[in-house]
Design a protein around this motif. Structure first.
Motif, PDB file in Angstrom:
ATOM      1  N   ASP A  56     -50.609 -35.722  16.608  1.00  0.00           N
ATOM      2  CA  ASP A  56     -50.318 -35.530  15.190  1.00  0.00           C
ATOM      3  C   ASP A  56     -48.846 -35.149  15.032  1.00  0.00           C
ATOM      4  N   ALA A  58     -47.203 -34.375  12.395  1.00  0.00           N
ATOM      5  CA  ALA A  58     -47.014 -33.211  11.522  1.00  0.00           C
ATOM      6  C   ALA A  58     -47.182 -31.929  12.317  1.00  0.00           C
ATOM      7  N   ASN A  87     -50.045 -39.281  11.199  1.00  0.00           N
ATOM      8  CA  ASN A  87     -49.148 -38.514  10.316  1.00  0.00           C
ATOM      9  C   ASN A  87     -47.675 -38.736  10.666  1.00  0.00           C
TER      10      ASN A  87
END
Length: 167
Positions: A56, A58, A87
């Motif tokens: 991920d 983020a 993301n």
């Protein structure tokens, strides 16, 4: 002016897999058979198949979770060699367009793709990269390897000749 290599090494030129597959064959050529690998197991139910590691972006950019996500990335690279990124901020429509244009590139007639054929002193272009010996086992796939950034090392003989909008 002769194009300069990227410093990634050189590659021996090998026939296009797409061309090999067009000829009637009754047996996969020996250079593409890998007896040293376990055959794929297809009897397991899909739920028990190994999962692709997910990273991920983020979480990777967050102060609170960066260390944990970085460790996941490290393990994915070390143990699997691939992973899925989520993301990342790239729109699904752009990813779909890139996929579509890539598929269209590989559907071009061989004479068109040969304009992008790799040279012996560089790995960028159409073909197979990192072929270092005549005995080396090869992947049953053609690639189009291209460095896009930094702009200063883009190949002027490759980019302007790519079909739009793939370029």
């Amino acid at each position: 002016m002769e194009p300069k290599g990227t410093g990634l090494g050189s590659s021996l030129l090998v026939p296009s897999v797409q061309e090999l597959a067009r000829e009637p064959i009754t047996k996969v050529p020996a250079r593409y058979v890998r007896l040293d690998q376990d055959p794929p197991i297809i009897s397991r139910p899909p739920s028990s198949l190994p999962k692709v590691p997910v990273i991920d972006m983020a979480r990777l950019s967050s102060e609170n979770s960066a260390d944990h996500e970085l460790e996941k990335l490290h393990i994915a690279c070390k143990d699997r060699g691939f992973f899925q990124i989520i993301n990342h901020g790239v729109s699904i429509s752009l990813m779909d367009k890139v996929k579509e244009e890539t598929q269209e590139f590989f559907k071009l007639p061989m004479e068109e793709k040969k304009k992008f054929w790799q040279t012996t002193d560089d790995v960028e272009g159409f073909g197979q990269a990192f072929v270092i010996s005549e005995e080396q086992k090869l992947d049953w796939a053609d690639i189009f390897y291209l460095i896009t950034l930094p702009h200063g090392i883009r190949k002027p003989y490759l980019f302007p000749n790519l079909p739009l909008p793939f370029r």
